[in-house]
Design an enzyme around this catalytic site. Structure first.
Site, short mmCIF file in Angstrom:
data_model
loop_
_atom_site.label_atom_id
_atom_site.label_comp_id
_atom_site.label_asym_id
_atom_site.label_seq_id
_atom_site.Cartn_x
_atom_site.Cartn_y
_atom_site.Cartn_z
N ASP A 1 2.75 2.14 8.03
CA ASP A 1 1.61 1.30 7.66
C ASP A 1 2.02 0.03 6.94
O ASP A 1 1.78 -0.15 5.76
CB ASP A 1 0.67 2.09 6.76
CG ASP A 1 -0.25 2.88 7.65
OD1 ASP A 1 -0.93 3.78 7.17
OD2 ASP A 1 -0.25 2.59 8.85
N ASP B 1 0.86 -1.19 0.00
CA ASP B 1 0.00 0.00 0.00
C ASP B 1 0.89 1.24 0.00
O ASP B 1 0.64 2.21 0.71
CB ASP B 1 -0.92 0.00 1.23
CG ASP B 1 -1.97 1.11 1.16
OD1 ASP B 1 -2.52 1.48 2.22
OD2 ASP B 1 -2.20 1.62 0.05
N1 LIG Z 1 1.43 4.03 11.57
C1 LIG Z 1 1.21 5.14 11.43
C2 LIG Z 1 0.85 6.43 11.20
C3 LIG Z 1 1.42 7.57 11.64
C4 LIG Z 1 2.58 7.73 12.52
C5 LIG Z 1 2.95 9.03 12.83
C6 LIG Z 1 4.02 9.24 13.65
N2 LIG Z 1 4.73 8.22 14.15
C7 LIG Z 1 4.39 6.95 13.86
C8 LIG Z 1 3.31 6.66 13.05
C9 LIG Z 1 -0.31 6.67 10.32
O1 LIG Z 1 -0.79 7.78 10.20
N3 LIG Z 1 -0.84 5.68 9.60
C10 LIG Z 1 -1.88 6.05 8.67
C11 LIG Z 1 -3.15 5.50 9.12
C12 LIG Z 1 -3.95 4.91 8.17
C13 LIG Z 1 -5.13 4.36 8.57
C14 LIG Z 1 -5.51 4.41 9.89
C15 LIG Z 1 -4.72 5.02 10.83
C16 LIG Z 1 -3.52 5.56 10.45
#
Ligand SMILES: N#C/C(=C\c1ccncc1)C(=O)NCc1ccccc1
Length: 252
Positions: free
Chosen positions: A206, A189
């Protein structure tokens, strides 16, 4: 004691500590009772000392900022148990030799998916791909390194205009090659929505849907990832093509 003082001060900056479920429930639909129980377990172990705000929300999960031991910033990804597209999750899991035996209720599928994202992040980090360092997963909750500063998440490539897109493209291309050749994974993805830009460098996020090369759809997913990345970086002014990126990833 001064140290403890400063952590307490930091924690007070947040909307609320984990004091009672009414606050958390207000945040978003992921806080059903079992999830709250799991959060309190993690809090009682001192793994989470305070919950911050929402970083991002999606169909499958919500990501929150939090403070962990010794004031470390964390990202808490909480997978929804009821509304997740668990049929899709099930199809992905069945194709994955590591999880093909998983059967049962939505809960079991979502728990396996959470564990899968942790395993994929670990494999990506092991081969040198920059991802949020995973710490632990418990039921439908995954705790990882926060990519950002003082509660502000690093932006997604989709939200930035790159001054110098070439080095970012080169790094992303190398990460796709490392994932394929070393981690034997396809992200599945990958796009400007799932790459953060932190300290001028790309961070892949992700990895829940990432599949092993044995997965029946691995090659189609790789072709789609390549298409997305070439489309975005071409638009950003990088001279690149699907053939060239595919060759870079697949060549021995
Ligand atoms: N992992 C992660 C993510 C951010 C993140 C930021 C800062 N530090 C770690 C991770 C994120 O936004 N994922 C996208 C997402 C898609 C669908 C649902 C929820 C979240």
């Amino acid at each position: 004691d001064k140290k403890m003082k400063s952590i307490d001060k930091r924690i007070d900056e947040y909307h609320f500590k984990i004091k009672d479920s009414s606050d958390l429930k207000a945040e978003s639909g992921v806080f059903d009772t079992p999830t709250l129980k799991t959060l309190y377990t993690l809090a009682s172990k001192g793994i989470i000392t305070a919950m911050g705000g929402v970083v991002s929300t999606g169909k499958e999960a919500d990501v929150f900022h939090a403070i962990g031991e010794n004031g470390k910033e964390l990202a808490i990804k909480i997978y929804r148990i009821n509304t997740s597209d668990f049929q899709k999750m099930q199809d992905y899991l069945i194709g994955d030799p590591r999880f093909s035996n998983v059967r049962g209720t939505k809960k079991d599928i979502v728990f396996a998916w959470t564990k899968k994202e942790q395993r994929n992040l670990e494999r990506a980090a092991e081969v040198g791909v920059k991802v949020p360092e995973p710490m632990i997963s418990e039921r439908n909750i995954l705790i990882m390194e926060f990519i950002g500063k003082d509660g502000v998440s690093a932006p997604r490539l989709k939200d930035v205009r790159l001054e110098e897109p070439q080095p970012i493209y080169d790094t992303v291309a190398d990460y796709m090659r490392l994932l394929y050749q070393k981690a034997k994974l396809v992200h599945g993805d990958l796009s400007e929505y799932n790459i953060l830009l932190y300290e001028e460098r790309p961070v892949i996020i992700d990895m829940g849907q990432a599949v092993m090369l044995e997965h029946p759809m691995a090659r189609e997913f790789l072709a789609r990832d390549v298409k997305n990345i070439v489309r975005y970086f071409k638009k950003s002014g990088v001279k690149c093509s699907e053939e060239e990126l595919s060759a870079h990833i697949l060549k021995k």
